[in-house]
Enzyme design. Structure first.
Site, PDB file in Angstrom:
ATOM      1  N   ASP A  10       1.502  -3.638   2.714  1.00  0.00           N
ATOM      2  CA  ASP A  10       2.691  -4.218   2.112  1.00  0.00           C
ATOM      3  C   ASP A  10       3.750  -4.269   3.218  1.00  0.00           C
ATOM      4  OD1 ASP A  10       4.531  -4.887  -0.042  1.00  0.00           O
ATOM      5  OD2 ASP A  10       5.310  -2.847   0.213  1.00  0.00           O
ATOM      6  N   LEU A  11       4.794  -5.071   3.052  1.00  0.00           N
ATOM      7  CA  LEU A  11       5.816  -5.164   4.114  1.00  0.00           C
ATOM      8  C   LEU A  11       7.029  -4.284   3.804  1.00  0.00           C
ATOM      9  CD1 LEU A  11       6.840  -6.505   6.739  1.00  0.00           C
ATOM     10  CD2 LEU A  11       7.710  -8.372   5.333  1.00  0.00           C
ATOM     11  N   ASP A  12       7.782  -4.691   2.781  1.00  0.00           N
ATOM     12  CA  ASP A  12       9.026  -3.979   2.464  1.00  0.00           C
ATOM     13  C   ASP A  12       8.713  -2.576   1.948  1.00  0.00           C
ATOM     14  OD1 ASP A  12      11.610  -3.275   1.714  1.00  0.00           O
ATOM     15  OD2 ASP A  12      11.477  -4.341  -0.192  1.00  0.00           O
ATOM     16  N   THR A  18      13.431  -3.449   4.040  1.00  0.00           N
ATOM     17  CA  THR A  18      14.339  -4.570   3.783  1.00  0.00           C
ATOM     18  C   THR A  18      15.011  -4.432   2.424  1.00  0.00           C
ATOM     19  OG1 THR A  18      12.348  -5.790   3.175  1.00  0.00           O
ATOM     20  CG2 THR A  18      13.321  -6.324   5.294  1.00  0.00           C
ATOM     21  N   LYS A  46      11.702  -3.539  -6.365  1.00  0.00           N
ATOM     22  CA  LYS A  46      10.814  -3.400  -5.211  1.00  0.00           C
ATOM     23  C   LYS A  46       9.416  -3.948  -5.518  1.00  0.00           C
ATOM     24  CE  LYS A  46      13.223   0.302  -2.873  1.00  0.00           C
ATOM     25  NZ  LYS A  46      13.219   1.693  -2.409  1.00  0.00           N
ATOM     26  N   SER A 115       2.108  -9.128   1.159  1.00  0.00           N
ATOM     27  CA  SER A 115       3.502  -8.955   0.726  1.00  0.00           C
ATOM     28  C   SER A 115       3.896 -10.016  -0.291  1.00  0.00           C
ATOM     29  CB  SER A 115       4.415  -9.063   1.952  1.00  0.00           C
ATOM     30  OG  SER A 115       5.759  -9.223   1.581  1.00  0.00           O
ATOM     31  N   ALA A 116       4.829  -9.667  -1.180  1.00  0.00           N
ATOM     32  CA  ALA A 116       5.360 -10.633  -2.147  1.00  0.00           C
ATOM     33  C   ALA A 116       6.396 -11.550  -1.506  1.00  0.00           C
ATOM     34  CB  ALA A 116       6.005  -9.877  -3.314  1.00  0.00           C
ATOM     35  N   LYS A 146       2.120  -8.925  -7.758  1.00  0.00           N
ATOM     36  CA  LYS A 146       1.637  -7.579  -8.058  1.00  0.00           C
ATOM     37  C   LYS A 146       2.214  -7.170  -9.418  1.00  0.00           C
ATOM     38  CE  LYS A 146       2.107  -6.719  -3.105  1.00  0.00           C
ATOM     39  NZ  LYS A 146       2.905  -6.095  -2.048  1.00  0.00           N
ATOM     40  N   GLU A 170       0.884   0.957   0.233  1.00  0.00           N
ATOM     41  CA  GLU A 170       1.890   0.428  -0.697  1.00  0.00           C
ATOM     42  C   GLU A 170       2.983   1.443  -1.021  1.00  0.00           C
ATOM     43  OE1 GLU A 170       3.417  -1.650  -2.620  1.00  0.00           O
ATOM     44  OE2 GLU A 170       2.228  -3.431  -2.308  1.00  0.00           O
ATOM     45  N   ASP A 171       4.214   0.953  -1.179  1.00  0.00           N
ATOM     46  CA  ASP A 171       5.318   1.849  -1.561  1.00  0.00           C
ATOM     47  C   ASP A 171       5.750   1.656  -3.014  1.00  0.00           C
ATOM     48  OD1 ASP A 171       6.515  -0.737  -1.035  1.00  0.00           O
ATOM     49  OD2 ASP A 171       8.444   0.291  -1.193  1.00  0.00           O
TER      50      ASP A 171
HETATM   51  P1  B16 Z   1      11.525 -12.759  -0.842  1.00  0.00           P
HETATM   52  P2  B16 Z   1       6.984  -6.559  -0.434  1.00  0.00           P
HETATM   53  C1  B16 Z   1       8.993  -7.773  -1.718  1.00  0.00           C
HETATM   54  O1  B16 Z   1       8.382  -7.382  -0.517  1.00  0.00           O
HETATM   55  C2  B16 Z   1      10.247  -6.947  -1.961  1.00  0.00           C
HETATM   56  O2  B16 Z   1       9.921  -5.583  -2.138  1.00  0.00           O
HETATM   57  C3  B16 Z   1      10.941  -7.456  -3.201  1.00  0.00           C
HETATM   58  O3  B16 Z   1      12.122  -6.708  -3.423  1.00  0.00           O
HETATM   59  C4  B16 Z   1      11.256  -8.946  -3.041  1.00  0.00           C
HETATM   60  O4  B16 Z   1      11.848  -9.468  -4.217  1.00  0.00           O
HETATM   61  C5  B16 Z   1       9.948  -9.699  -2.736  1.00  0.00           C
HETATM   62  O5  B16 Z   1       9.348  -9.147  -1.586  1.00  0.00           O
HETATM   63  C6  B16 Z   1      10.188 -11.169  -2.515  1.00  0.00           C
HETATM   64  O6  B16 Z   1      10.933 -11.355  -1.337  1.00  0.00           O
HETATM   65  O7  B16 Z   1      12.754 -13.043  -1.652  1.00  0.00           O
HETATM   66  O8  B16 Z   1      11.810 -12.489   0.622  1.00  0.00           O
HETATM   67  O9  B16 Z   1      10.457 -13.799  -1.028  1.00  0.00           O
HETATM   68  O10 B16 Z   1       7.314  -5.142  -0.819  1.00  0.00           O
HETATM   69  O11 B16 Z   1       5.966  -7.217  -1.339  1.00  0.00           O
HETATM   70  O12 B16 Z   1       6.645  -6.708   1.029  1.00  0.00           O
HETATM   71 MG    MG Z   2       6.956  -2.849  -0.899  1.00  0.00          MG
END
Ligand code: B16
Ligand code: MG
Length: 214
Positions: A10-12, A18, A46, A115-116, A146, A170-171
């Site tokens: 996962d990224l964030d 972030t 998140k 990542s999302a 997810k 994953e966090d």
């Molecule tokens: P964006 P992850 C997610 O990242 C974030 O945790 C979540 O808060 C955010 O809404 C989502 O990405 C979408 O991000 O607006 O940049 O497309 O944890 O899946 O890496």
């Molecule tokens: Mg995350």
């Protein structure tokens, strides 16, 4: 014996934090609409997509918008968020991550992002980490967020590995569930009370070594 041929990150909250920038931008949007929300509420955002995040925030503020207005607000939020992303530097990579990824690479284990976020490539470039990834699956490639396993299943497929040979990091609880329901082993990164459905939980990557994968 379990095999590990690929690790899916996962990224964030795993590679970089972030969440604080998302929080600032969403708060600015809520404030414009005349309400506020807490850091505690922000926890629920998140790992979920941009539009799902907006829906939750609007619910908290009891605000109704048309579909067109929602898209317009989400676009504004993303522009504010990107102002912060543009300031990011490699110093923000979470501790122990580069060392662990180097160890994976040295042992021939594939590295994928799951990542999302639709901004993942830009973020990885800003923090100088994009070169590590053999595969990037993110918000631009998926139709189901997810806890649906789609993001990780696509990651496994792109690395040519079976889900059983993959380990997800994953966090967020939704992400842990996505990995488990995809048939992968999952390492939680963060609070063991929240992430107890993971196979095991680490506090950070300083305590992660490759022998813990098998
Ligand atoms: P964006 P992850 C997610 O990242 C974030 O945790 C979540 O808060 C955010 O809404 C989502 O990405 C979408 O991000 O607006 O940049 O497309 O944890 O899946 O890496
Ligand atoms: Mg995350």
């Amino acid at each position: 014996m379990k095999m590990t041929k690929a690790c899916l990150f996962d990224l964030d909250g795993v590679i970089v934090d972030t969440a604080v920038y998302h929080f600032q931008a969403w708060r600015r949007l809520a404030n414009e609409l005349g309400f506020d929300f807490t850091e505690h509420q922000n926890e629920q955002l998140k790992g979920i997509s941009r539009m799902e995040s907006l829906e939750l925030i609007l619910k908290w503020g009891n605000v109704t918008l048309t579909e067109e207005e929602k898209i317009e607000r989400a676009t504004r939020k993303n522009a504010w968020y990107l102002e912060s992303v543009m300031q990011m530097t490699p110093n923000e990579v979470l501790k122990g991550v580069p060392e662990f990824l180097k160890e994976l690479r040295a042992n021939g284990i594939k590295i994928a992002l799951g990542s999302a976020s639709k901004n993942s490539r830009l973020i990885l470039e800003k923090i100088n980490m994009i070169e590590f990834f053999d595969v990037i699956i993110d918000g631009n490639n998926i139709t189901k967020g997810k806890p649906d396993p789609q993001v990780f299943l696509l990651g496994a497929e792109a690395t040519n590995c079976k889900p059983a040979d993959c380990v997800v990091f994953e966090d967020a609880l939704a992400g842990v569930r996505a990995g488990k329901s995809g048939g992968m082993r999952v390492v939680g990164v963060g609070d063991p009370k929240i992430l107890h459905e993971a196979d095991f939980v680490i506090n950070g990557f300083e305590e992660m070594t490759i022998d813990r994968l098998f």
